[in-house]
Structure formats: structure tokens, C-alpha cells
Design a protein around this motif. Structure first.
Motif, mmCIF file in Angstrom:
data_model
loop_
_atom_site.group_PDB
_atom_site.id
_atom_site.type_symbol
_atom_site.label_atom_id
_atom_site.label_comp_id
_atom_site.label_asym_id
_atom_site.label_seq_id
_atom_site.Cartn_x
_atom_site.Cartn_y
_atom_site.Cartn_z
ATOM 1 N N LEU A 74 43.388 32.921 37.689
ATOM 2 C CA LEU A 74 43.426 33.674 38.933
ATOM 3 C C LEU A 74 44.591 33.187 39.779
ATOM 4 O O LEU A 74 44.905 31.998 39.798
ATOM 5 N N PRO B 253 45.398 33.299 43.537
ATOM 6 C CA PRO B 253 45.063 33.639 44.924
ATOM 7 C C PRO B 253 46.321 33.777 45.775
ATOM 8 O O PRO B 253 47.338 33.121 45.515
ATOM 9 N N ARG B 254 46.215 34.620 46.778
ATOM 10 C CA ARG B 254 47.339 34.796 47.707
ATOM 11 C C ARG B 254 47.332 33.657 48.720
ATOM 12 O O ARG B 254 46.458 33.580 49.585
ATOM 13 N N VAL B 255 48.269 32.781 48.585
ATOM 14 C CA VAL B 255 48.394 31.651 49.498
ATOM 15 C C VAL B 255 49.838 31.551 49.937
ATOM 16 O O VAL B 255 50.764 31.965 49.234
ATOM 17 N N GLU C 240 49.383 28.828 43.662
ATOM 18 C CA GLU C 240 48.184 28.230 43.105
ATOM 19 C C GLU C 240 47.731 29.029 41.888
ATOM 20 O O GLU C 240 47.782 30.259 41.876
ATOM 21 N N GLN D 28 38.016 27.038 39.295
ATOM 22 C CA GLN D 28 37.242 27.712 40.336
ATOM 23 C C GLN D 28 35.943 26.991 40.663
ATOM 24 O O GLN D 28 35.456 27.040 41.785
ATOM 25 N N ARG E 207 42.167 26.192 47.868
ATOM 26 C CA ARG E 207 41.135 26.965 48.583
ATOM 27 C C ARG E 207 39.760 26.787 47.965
ATOM 28 O O ARG E 207 38.756 26.689 48.676
ATOM 29 N N VAL E 208 39.666 26.728 46.633
ATOM 30 C CA VAL E 208 38.347 26.617 45.997
ATOM 31 C C VAL E 208 37.680 25.283 46.317
ATOM 32 O O VAL E 208 36.460 25.172 46.249
#
Length: 264
Positions: free
Chosen positions: A38, A40-42, A47, A78, A260-261
């Protein structure tokens, strides 16, 4: 200890996921079977979040994660990986990261939870270019104390290697294999972790690492030599271990926010 015969044929999980970046931009993404990558938008550093959709590992399962980068990148998982009872041979996990040029990788997977009679083979290799660096984390929990789980027997072989320009600079083979598994250095602890900062001058981070070792219930030590800072942690349960890891992430990543996770 375990029956490894092939008399019982059960469905097995297989998955491969990889992501490659050049100049901070995605140039390759591959997913197959139960493994997903995955994105993610960071803001800032990209990431990659790996996911095993099978929900855990048992006999005969195969899982592979890989990344390539020539810039800064963060890779994680995750959720905690779970290794369940395995009576017919090991599950196998392969992790391969390549960091070229002056790139940097933070490999920060969430903990691996080993359940009673788990059988897991894992190999993690981070290949660094001459000017590249990395922060590598491995955390393991022997059953979940809050659920009253007891690990009476298991097999766990975990081989970790960081190499620079093809030459090993950090090598750590770990084996837990016995009824009532207790490594000579674990004592009564059921959760443990190792963080390795590998870069030119990384030994200078020892003071910052030691200054972050403040979480009650965690026994810890940090040492530095020859371009490495290594921190080892022991705890009676996974929760204080996780809090100490987060504190160390902040210290060794110059207060950068955790993936983030890890914040959920």
C-alpha cells in the motif's frame, strides 16, 4: 517435537509484494497472492505499507516483501504479523531491501507475534550502497499476555543481515527452538526487539538512544561502533515494548513522525 509429515494437504498462502522508487518517485509496483504493498498519501518521504491478507502464517505459507530506492523511503507493515500453530513444517518469510546511491531506508515493521507451536523461518537482508544508510527494526512478542496466551513450544529462526557494497556489516542469526522457549538473554521477558541504525557516523547516536530509554518495564541497552548504533529491548509484554520503540523512533529519526500505521 512437531509432526512434519505431508499426510495432511491443506491450502497454503503465498504472496509477493515489491515497490521500487527512483528519485522519490514510484517506478515499479508488484503484488501477487496474499501480499499487498500500500502507498499511503503522505507528505515528504514516501511510505510503503506491506500487508498479508491471509491474516497470519502457518505451515507451508510463503511471504516475500521487497523494496528498492535511491532516496529516502519508509517501509513498514499494516499490522502485527502473526505466526500460528504449525504442525506440518515452517512458514517462510523473505524480506529484501536495496538502497542505492545516497539513499536511506527506515524499515519499521510492526511486531511479530508468535503463538504456541508456531514454526517460522524469516530472513531479512538490507543491501546498502557505499553512501546509503538505514534504520532496521525487528520486534517479537511471545503470545499476547492480555489474552492469557502461553507459548509452551515453538520454532523460530530469524536471520537478519545488513550489507554495504556486498559486504556484511551487521549479521544476527536468532533461533528459539524448544519446549518452554527461553533464550539465554530473555529471562522472564516475553517481548523483545532490536533496532539497528547503520550509516557513517551512526555510533554518535548512542547518547540520543540512551536518553530515550525511559519507558518503565523495559530493560534496554544501546551501543555504538564502526558506523552502527544498536539498541536491544526486553519487556514482559508487547505494550511497554511498543511505547519504548516509538520513543526510540523519535530519537533516532530526529523527531520525524512514526509511520501512520504506528499511530493508530
Amino acid at each position: 517435537m512437531f509432526d512434519t509429515s505431508d499426510q495432511i494437504r491443506m491450502q497454503r498462502s503465498q504472496g509477493e509484494a515489491s515497490a521500487a522508487f527512483a528519485g522519490g518517485r514510484l517506478r515499479g509496483l508488484r503484488q501477487q497472492g496474499s501480499a499487498k504493498a500500500l502507498l499511503p498519501r503522505v507528505r515528504g518521504v514516501p511510505e510503503v505499507v506491506f500487508l498479508n491478507t491471509s491474516g497470519g502464517l502457518t505451515s507451508g505459507d510463503r511471504l516475500s516483501y521487497a523494496t528498492e530506492t535511491d532516496a529516502r523511503m519508509v517501509a513498514t507493515t499494516q499490522a502485527a504479523e502473526r505466526a500460528y500453530r504449525a504442525d506440518h513444517g515452517p512458514a517462510k518469510v523473505s524480506v529484501r531491501h536495496r538502497v542505492e546511491g545516497a539513499g536511506w531506508l527506515d524499515w519499521l515493521p510492526q511486531e511479530t507475534i508468535l503463538f504456541d507451536r508456531a514454526d517460522l523461518d524469516r530472513e531479512t537482508v538490507i543491501s546498502l550502497g557505499p553512501e546509503a544508510g538505514c534504520l532496521m527494526l525487528e520486534a517479537v512478542v511471545l503470545g499476547r499476555a492480555a489474552m492469557g496466551e502461553t507459548v509452551r513450544a515453538l520454532r523460530f529462526r530469524d536471520h537478519r543481515r545488513i550489507e554495504r557494497a556486498g559486504r556484511p556489516v551487521f549479521l544476527e542469526p536468532l533461533t528459539l527452538s524448544a519446549p518452554q522457549p527461553r533464550h539465554a538473554l530473555l529471562g522472564a521477558a516475553r517481548a523483545f526487539a532490536t533496532l539497528v541504525l547503520c550509516a557513517r557516523g551512526a555510533e554518535d547516536a548512542v547518547a540520543a538512544a540512551r536518553g530515550a530509554l525511559t519507558v518503565p518495564g523495559v530493560e534496554a541497552a544501546a551501543s555504538g561502533w564502526d558506523g552502527k548504533c544498536v539498541v536491544r529491548l526486553l519487556a514482559a509484554d508487547g505494550w511497554p515494548l511498543r511505547q519504548q520503540i516509538l520513543a526510540l523512533m523519535a530519537a533516532l529519526r530526529r523527531s520525524a513522525a512514526p509511520p501512520r500505521v504506528w499511530q493508530l
